[in-house]
Motif scaffolding. Structure first.
Motif, short mmCIF file in Angstrom:
data_model
loop_
_atom_site.label_atom_id
_atom_site.label_comp_id
_atom_site.label_asym_id
_atom_site.label_seq_id
_atom_site.Cartn_x
_atom_site.Cartn_y
_atom_site.Cartn_z
N TRP A 125 0.85 -1.19 0.00
CA TRP A 125 0.00 0.00 0.00
C TRP A 125 0.89 1.24 0.00
O TRP A 125 1.79 1.40 0.82
CB TRP A 125 -0.91 0.02 1.22
CG TRP A 125 -1.97 -1.05 1.18
CD1 TRP A 125 -2.12 -2.03 0.26
CD2 TRP A 125 -3.00 -1.24 2.14
NE1 TRP A 125 -3.17 -2.83 0.56
CE2 TRP A 125 -3.75 -2.36 1.72
CE3 TRP A 125 -3.38 -0.58 3.31
CZ2 TRP A 125 -4.85 -2.84 2.43
CZ3 TRP A 125 -4.47 -1.04 4.01
CH2 TRP A 125 -5.19 -2.16 3.57
N LEU A 164 0.36 4.98 0.53
CA LEU A 164 -0.50 6.09 0.95
C LEU A 164 0.27 7.39 0.84
O LEU A 164 1.42 7.48 1.28
CB LEU A 164 -0.98 5.88 2.38
CG LEU A 164 -1.80 4.60 2.64
CD1 LEU A 164 -2.17 4.50 4.10
CD2 LEU A 164 -3.04 4.58 1.76
N SER A 165 -0.33 8.35 0.22
CA SER A 165 0.34 9.64 0.03
C SER A 165 0.49 10.36 1.36
O SER A 165 -0.27 10.13 2.31
CB SER A 165 -0.46 10.51 -0.94
OG SER A 165 -1.75 10.78 -0.40
N PRO A 171 -0.13 13.59 2.06
CA PRO A 171 -1.30 14.40 2.45
C PRO A 171 -2.40 13.57 3.09
O PRO A 171 -3.04 14.00 4.06
CB PRO A 171 -1.76 15.02 1.13
CG PRO A 171 -0.53 15.07 0.30
CD PRO A 171 0.23 13.83 0.66
N PHE A 172 -2.64 12.35 2.55
CA PHE A 172 -3.68 11.50 3.11
C PHE A 172 -3.32 11.08 4.54
O PHE A 172 -4.17 11.08 5.43
CB PHE A 172 -3.87 10.26 2.23
CG PHE A 172 -4.90 9.30 2.77
CD1 PHE A 172 -6.24 9.51 2.56
CD2 PHE A 172 -4.49 8.18 3.50
CE1 PHE A 172 -7.19 8.63 3.07
CE2 PHE A 172 -5.43 7.30 4.00
CZ PHE A 172 -6.78 7.52 3.79
N LEU A 173 -2.08 10.72 4.76
CA LEU A 173 -1.65 10.31 6.10
C LEU A 173 -1.76 11.47 7.09
O LEU A 173 -2.12 11.27 8.25
CB LEU A 173 -0.21 9.79 6.04
CG LEU A 173 -0.01 8.46 5.30
CD1 LEU A 173 1.47 8.13 5.22
CD2 LEU A 173 -0.77 7.34 6.01
N LEU A 184 -3.90 13.95 6.91
CA LEU A 184 -5.32 14.26 7.13
C LEU A 184 -6.08 13.12 7.79
O LEU A 184 -7.21 13.33 8.26
CB LEU A 184 -5.99 14.61 5.80
CG LEU A 184 -5.55 15.92 5.14
CD1 LEU A 184 -6.20 16.05 3.76
CD2 LEU A 184 -5.93 17.11 6.01
N LEU A 185 -5.49 11.94 7.84
CA LEU A 185 -6.18 10.77 8.39
C LEU A 185 -6.66 10.98 9.83
O LEU A 185 -7.80 10.64 10.16
CB LEU A 185 -5.28 9.54 8.28
CG LEU A 185 -5.91 8.22 8.72
CD1 LEU A 185 -7.14 7.91 7.87
CD2 LEU A 185 -4.89 7.08 8.62
N SER A 241 -7.59 13.70 11.26
CA SER A 241 -8.75 14.60 11.19
C SER A 241 -9.99 13.86 10.72
O SER A 241 -11.10 14.07 11.24
CB SER A 241 -8.46 15.78 10.27
OG SER A 241 -7.34 16.52 10.72
N PHE A 242 -9.82 12.99 9.73
CA PHE A 242 -10.94 12.20 9.24
C PHE A 242 -11.50 11.29 10.34
O PHE A 242 -12.72 11.14 10.48
CB PHE A 242 -10.52 11.35 8.03
CG PHE A 242 -10.25 12.16 6.79
CD1 PHE A 242 -10.91 13.35 6.56
CD2 PHE A 242 -9.32 11.73 5.86
CE1 PHE A 242 -10.66 14.11 5.43
CE2 PHE A 242 -9.05 12.47 4.72
CZ PHE A 242 -9.73 13.66 4.51
#
Length: 298
Positions: A4, A6-7, A9-11, A13-14, A16-17
């Motif tokens: 996997w 994962l970029s 930015p995604f990590l 923001l994770l 916060s999500f």
């Protein structure tokens, strides 16, 4: 897991999500599901009993709900119009001030700094029939000899709540309209004066069309606030006397917590959200039309 990718930015923001899902999305889904159940706080097992649209059908035939719904619409309509007129007047006065404009803008924002609960306590004391400031002032001026039961009479209590709402939120309109006045170019106004327009004609056909988008933005914000008004009403009258000032969200709170009928309360809440959606859509359409008009004329 190693495959996997994962970029970054995604990590980032994770977290916060995850927090957003935990404190917003999951409670919303659970409350929406419970509106289709006979869930009572005193009977936790009722949360797992599905009854379909029965709660929604029951509230549609509930006279008390429609009275609270209509009273909320009435409060919203009167409050928005009066706040817009008063805010427009304040903005025009402040914009004309040649000195101390920054101080006036700061003072104008003071009501927004008070929490609705504190505003409710303030006006509950002011409209008290025995020691309230309003009755004492009226008696001192000789306007009345007897104490006026502001928070006991249903109509007067509604007026007291309306006064508190207007005092606390007129500054929203004043600040946004003042921003429009300060951003407005001077050339069209000066051209209207050269053409012989009266001050009223200049305001009606030049100034006000430019300010309309700012007014509609303020109306959208305030319509969402008034449609879910609870704090001030809860503190000042608690929906009384005899339910004469009951609004949607005070009724929802009473049904959900006092009567423990959380399923019915959530059905009321989701149905009343339609009120906020309708007003928001209406004002956004007006805002788009006003922007189109400004783009065509300016």
């Amino acid at each position: 897991m190693k495959n996997w990718k994962l970029s970054a930015p995604f990590l980032l923001l994770l977290p916060s999500f995850i927090v957003l899902a935990a404190v917003v999305i999951v409670p919303l889904l659970l409350s929406f599901y419970s509106s289709f159940t006979p869930f009572r706080l005193t009977k936790p097992e009722s949360f797992f009993v599905f009854i379909g649209l029965r709660n929604y059908i029951n509230i549609l035939s509930d006279w008390n709900f429609w009275v609270a719904f209509g009273r909320t619409v009435l409060l919203l309509t009167i409050a928005l119009n009066l706040e817009m007129l008063l805010g427009l007047g304040l903005a025009l006065l402040v914009e004309k001030a040649s000195r101390g404009q920054r101080i006036l803008r700061t003072i104008m924002m003071f009501p927004m700094m008070f929490s609705p609960i504190l505003v409710g306590f303030q006006f509950k004391f002011m409209f008290n029939d025995n020691i309230g400031l309003v009755n004492n002032a009226l008696q001192a001026l000789g306007i009345t000899n007897n104490a006026i039961p502001w928070l006991i009479d249903g109509t007067l209590a509604f007026i007291a709540i309306l006064t508190a709402e207007i005092w606390s939120s007129t500054s929203v309109f004043a600040i946004l309209i003042l921003a429009g006045l300060l951003a407005m170019p001077r050339e069209p106004v000066e051209a209207a004066r050269v053409d012989g327009c009266t001050p009223w004609q200049t305001f009606r056909y030049v100034t006000w069309p430019f300010l309309m988008p700012f007014a509609y933005i303020a109306m959208t914000i305030r319509s969402l606030d008034v449609a879910r008004a609870y704090d001030i009403v809860k503190i000042m009258t608690d929906g009384g006397p005899a339910g004469r000032t009951e609004l949607i969200w005070t009724l929802v709170a009473r049904t959900g917590y006092s009567d423990a009928r959380m399923g019915v309360a959530n059905a009321m809440a989701y149905f009343s959200i339609l009120l906020s959606i309708l007003f928001t859509v209406y004002f956004f359409r007006k805002l788009a039309a006003a922007r189109t008009q400004i783009g065509a004329e300016w």
